[in-house]
Design a protein around this motif. Sequence first.
Motif, PDB file in Angstrom:
ATOM      1  N   GLY A 138       0.784  -1.229   0.000  1.00 26.00           N
ATOM      2  CA  GLY A 138       0.000   0.000   0.000  1.00 26.00           C
ATOM      3  C   GLY A 138       0.814   1.277   0.000  1.00 26.00           C
ATOM      4  O   GLY A 138       0.247   2.374   0.021  1.00 26.00           O
ATOM      5  N   TYR A 139       2.161   1.192  -0.047  1.00 25.48           N
ATOM      6  CA  TYR A 139       3.015   2.379   0.025  1.00 25.48           C
ATOM      7  C   TYR A 139       3.467   2.835  -1.370  1.00 25.48           C
ATOM      8  O   TYR A 139       3.841   2.017  -2.219  1.00 25.48           O
ATOM      9  CB  TYR A 139       4.262   2.105   0.866  1.00 25.48           C
ATOM     10  CG  TYR A 139       3.993   2.014   2.349  1.00 25.48           C
ATOM     11  CD1 TYR A 139       3.837   3.171   3.114  1.00 25.48           C
ATOM     12  CD2 TYR A 139       3.889   0.778   2.972  1.00 25.48           C
ATOM     13  CE1 TYR A 139       3.594   3.086   4.470  1.00 25.48           C
ATOM     14  CE2 TYR A 139       3.641   0.691   4.337  1.00 25.48           C
ATOM     15  CZ  TYR A 139       3.489   1.849   5.080  1.00 25.48           C
ATOM     16  OH  TYR A 139       3.234   1.762   6.430  1.00 25.48           O
ATOM     17  N   GLU A 140       3.438   4.170  -1.567  1.00 31.10           N
ATOM     18  CA  GLU A 140       4.023   4.826  -2.750  1.00 31.10           C
ATOM     19  C   GLU A 140       4.729   6.094  -2.289  1.00 31.10           C
ATOM     20  O   GLU A 140       4.290   6.731  -1.317  1.00 31.10           O
ATOM     21  CB  GLU A 140       2.954   5.204  -3.779  1.00 31.10           C
ATOM     22  CG  GLU A 140       2.457   4.070  -4.628  1.00 31.10           C
ATOM     23  CD  GLU A 140       1.571   4.562  -5.774  1.00 31.10           C
ATOM     24  OE1 GLU A 140       1.075   3.703  -6.524  1.00 31.10           O
ATOM     25  OE2 GLU A 140       1.395   5.795  -5.921  1.00 31.10           O
ATOM     26  N   THR A 141       5.805   6.458  -2.970  1.00 34.01           N
ATOM     27  CA  THR A 141       6.483   7.721  -2.682  1.00 34.01           C
ATOM     28  C   THR A 141       6.674   8.500  -3.980  1.00 34.01           C
ATOM     29  O   THR A 141       6.815   7.903  -5.058  1.00 34.01           O
ATOM     30  CB  THR A 141       7.861   7.487  -2.015  1.00 34.01           C
ATOM     31  OG1 THR A 141       8.610   6.517  -2.773  1.00 34.01           O
ATOM     32  CG2 THR A 141       7.703   6.984  -0.599  1.00 34.01           C
ATOM     33  N   LEU A 142       6.656   9.841  -3.858  1.00 31.73           N
ATOM     34  CA  LEU A 142       6.812  10.723  -5.025  1.00 31.73           C
ATOM     35  C   LEU A 142       7.968  11.674  -4.771  1.00 31.73           C
ATOM     36  O   LEU A 142       8.093  12.234  -3.668  1.00 31.73           O
ATOM     37  CB  LEU A 142       5.515  11.498  -5.264  1.00 31.73           C
ATOM     38  CG  LEU A 142       5.519  12.497  -6.430  1.00 31.73           C
ATOM     39  CD1 LEU A 142       4.167  12.514  -7.126  1.00 31.73           C
ATOM     40  CD2 LEU A 142       5.876  13.911  -5.958  1.00 31.73           C
ATOM     41  N   TYR A 143       8.819  11.872  -5.787  1.00 30.40           N
ATOM     42  CA  TYR A 143       9.992  12.748  -5.721  1.00 30.40           C
ATOM     43  C   TYR A 143       9.876  13.729  -6.899  1.00 30.40           C
ATOM     44  O   TYR A 143       9.943  13.311  -8.059  1.00 30.40           O
ATOM     45  CB  TYR A 143      11.283  11.929  -5.828  1.00 30.40           C
ATOM     46  CG  TYR A 143      11.317  10.711  -4.920  1.00 30.40           C
ATOM     47  CD1 TYR A 143      12.047  10.711  -3.745  1.00 30.40           C
ATOM     48  CD2 TYR A 143      10.608   9.552  -5.263  1.00 30.40           C
ATOM     49  CE1 TYR A 143      12.079   9.586  -2.916  1.00 30.40           C
ATOM     50  CE2 TYR A 143      10.628   8.432  -4.442  1.00 30.40           C
ATOM     51  CZ  TYR A 143      11.359   8.449  -3.267  1.00 30.40           C
ATOM     52  OH  TYR A 143      11.375   7.342  -2.461  1.00 30.40           O
ATOM     53  N   ALA A 144       9.718  15.041  -6.589  1.00 32.68           N
ATOM     54  CA  ALA A 144       9.398  16.000  -7.664  1.00 32.68           C
ATOM     55  C   ALA A 144      10.462  17.078  -7.806  1.00 32.68           C
ATOM     56  O   ALA A 144      11.273  17.321  -6.914  1.00 32.68           O
ATOM     57  CB  ALA A 144       8.037  16.636  -7.400  1.00 32.68           C
ATOM     58  N   HIS A 145      10.411  17.761  -8.992  1.00 33.46           N
ATOM     59  CA  HIS A 145      11.268  18.895  -9.365  1.00 33.46           C
ATOM     60  C   HIS A 145      12.720  18.483  -9.605  1.00 33.46           C
ATOM     61  O   HIS A 145      13.656  19.263  -9.374  1.00 33.46           O
ATOM     62  CB  HIS A 145      11.209  20.023  -8.313  1.00 33.46           C
ATOM     63  CG  HIS A 145       9.820  20.405  -7.915  1.00 33.46           C
ATOM     64  ND1 HIS A 145       8.898  20.856  -8.820  1.00 33.46           N
ATOM     65  CD2 HIS A 145       9.207  20.403  -6.691  1.00 33.46           C
ATOM     66  CE1 HIS A 145       7.760  21.130  -8.196  1.00 33.46           C
ATOM     67  NE2 HIS A 145       7.924  20.849  -6.897  1.00 33.46           N
ATOM     68  N   LEU A 146      12.957  17.249 -10.063  1.00 33.72           N
ATOM     69  CA  LEU A 146      14.321  16.748 -10.281  1.00 33.72           C
ATOM     70  C   LEU A 146      15.000  17.478 -11.437  1.00 33.72           C
ATOM     71  O   LEU A 146      14.349  17.882 -12.408  1.00 33.72           O
ATOM     72  CB  LEU A 146      14.293  15.245 -10.580  1.00 33.72           C
ATOM     73  CG  LEU A 146      14.160  14.271  -9.401  1.00 33.72           C
ATOM     74  CD1 LEU A 146      12.868  14.459  -8.634  1.00 33.72           C
ATOM     75  CD2 LEU A 146      14.270  12.832  -9.885  1.00 33.72           C
ATOM     76  N   SER A 147      16.328  17.615 -11.345  1.00 38.65           N
ATOM     77  CA  SER A 147      17.091  18.170 -12.470  1.00 38.65           C
ATOM     78  C   SER A 147      17.329  17.080 -13.510  1.00 38.65           C
ATOM     79  O   SER A 147      17.311  17.341 -14.716  1.00 38.65           O
ATOM     80  CB  SER A 147      18.428  18.740 -11.984  1.00 38.65           C
ATOM     81  OG  SER A 147      19.215  17.731 -11.364  1.00 38.65           O
ATOM     82  N   LYS A 148      17.548  15.812 -13.048  1.00 42.41           N
ATOM     83  CA  LYS A 148      17.680  14.674 -13.963  1.00 42.41           C
ATOM     84  C   LYS A 148      17.433  13.373 -13.207  1.00 42.41           C
ATOM     85  O   LYS A 148      17.446  13.329 -11.981  1.00 42.41           O
ATOM     86  CB  LYS A 148      19.054  14.675 -14.635  1.00 42.41           C
ATOM     87  CG  LYS A 148      20.246  14.605 -13.705  1.00 42.41           C
ATOM     88  CD  LYS A 148      21.547  14.623 -14.502  1.00 42.41           C
ATOM     89  CE  LYS A 148      22.755  14.554 -13.572  1.00 42.41           C
ATOM     90  NZ  LYS A 148      24.032  14.543 -14.324  1.00 42.41           N
ATOM     91  N   TYR A 149      17.231  12.320 -14.007  1.00 41.45           N
ATOM     92  CA  TYR A 149      16.914  11.013 -13.438  1.00 41.45           C
ATOM     93  C   TYR A 149      18.163  10.115 -13.379  1.00 41.45           C
ATOM     94  O   TYR A 149      19.083  10.261 -14.164  1.00 41.45           O
ATOM     95  CB  TYR A 149      15.868  10.276 -14.297  1.00 41.45           C
ATOM     96  CG  TYR A 149      14.624  11.078 -14.607  1.00 41.45           C
ATOM     97  CD1 TYR A 149      13.624  11.222 -13.666  1.00 41.45           C
ATOM     98  CD2 TYR A 149      14.450  11.641 -15.865  1.00 41.45           C
ATOM     99  CE1 TYR A 149      12.477  11.942 -13.956  1.00 41.45           C
ATOM    100  CE2 TYR A 149      13.313  12.364 -16.173  1.00 41.45           C
ATOM    101  CZ  TYR A 149      12.319  12.500 -15.207  1.00 41.45           C
ATOM    102  OH  TYR A 149      11.194  13.212 -15.507  1.00 41.45           O
TER     103      TYR A 149
END
Length: 325
Positions: free
Chosen positions: A245-256
């Motif tokens: 049931g867990y998800e995480t979000l990481y936003a505004h990255l310069s690159k992957y």
Amino acid sequence: MSKVKYYYDSENLAYRKIKTRKRRKLGVIILFLLASALFGFLSFIVLLNTPYFETPKDRLQAREIENLRLNYALLNKKMDQVNDVIEAIEDRDNNLYRVYFNKAAIPDSIRKAGLPGKNRYKVLEGYDNSQLVMNTTKRIDVLSKELAVQSKSLDVILKLADAKSDFLSAIPAIQPVRNENLKQMASGFGYRTDPFTKARKMHEGMDFTAKTGSPIYATGDGVVAKADNTASGFGNHIVIRHGFGYETLYAHLSKYKARAGQRVKRGDVIGYVGSTGRSEGPHLHYEVHKDKKVVNPLNFYYGNISAVEYVVIAQLANQENQSLD
């Protein structure tokens, strides 16, 4: 030389020599020999059935029987030791492992039950040491049953432990940006001032300010579900599905540094801090979702910060300041 015997003849007033007949003499001898033989045979039979007279075969059998009794005694002593070990394992199984994984204890009526069948040991009856052999065989059967029950129990515990291990690894338990790379905790979870509209709105994550290019870490084991810039406002962002049931979000990255479909471990670098999308400056916007509901990420930072660091971060995160996105 045999003695000559006489008798007194009263009629003639004289002693006369007794003459024995040869047949009678022979009969007496034969009768004596038969009586002697019979007595000897009976004596031999009696001696054979007493403990004071043993043949070499009897002595060999006696030694074998004594060795058998000794071996059974040693076997029972070893079974006592095995039983002590099994009881210790059963105690840990019932009172530690099963308690930890919320499983009911296995009762003794199941653990120590013998094998079915009333006449199971009938073939062992009727011998001099039948009771010894039967008792030992029963003990072996009970121990074998206990070991079988314990083996199945440990198989269940092992599966539960594997699942528990996967669960613990999946929880997002660390900060996505290390403290040495942080400039400050810009904004926490809760109602904050929007930097663009200046309106008070719900901020569903935490903002970590850091230099552009600072590494971002996966906070738990999982699979990268998204690594793109299709979501409005988030710019370059990554979504990791951790399971349970867990998800995480990481936003505004310069690159992957991770792509969709890639499996990652907690602590793996998945991207770098940037300011893409709707952003006021270089930072990471981080969210945690449980069962499709957003939750406060602050509740999960137990994996890589001390209690003192947690108190500081909590104080900064709880300030109702302006968010960076």
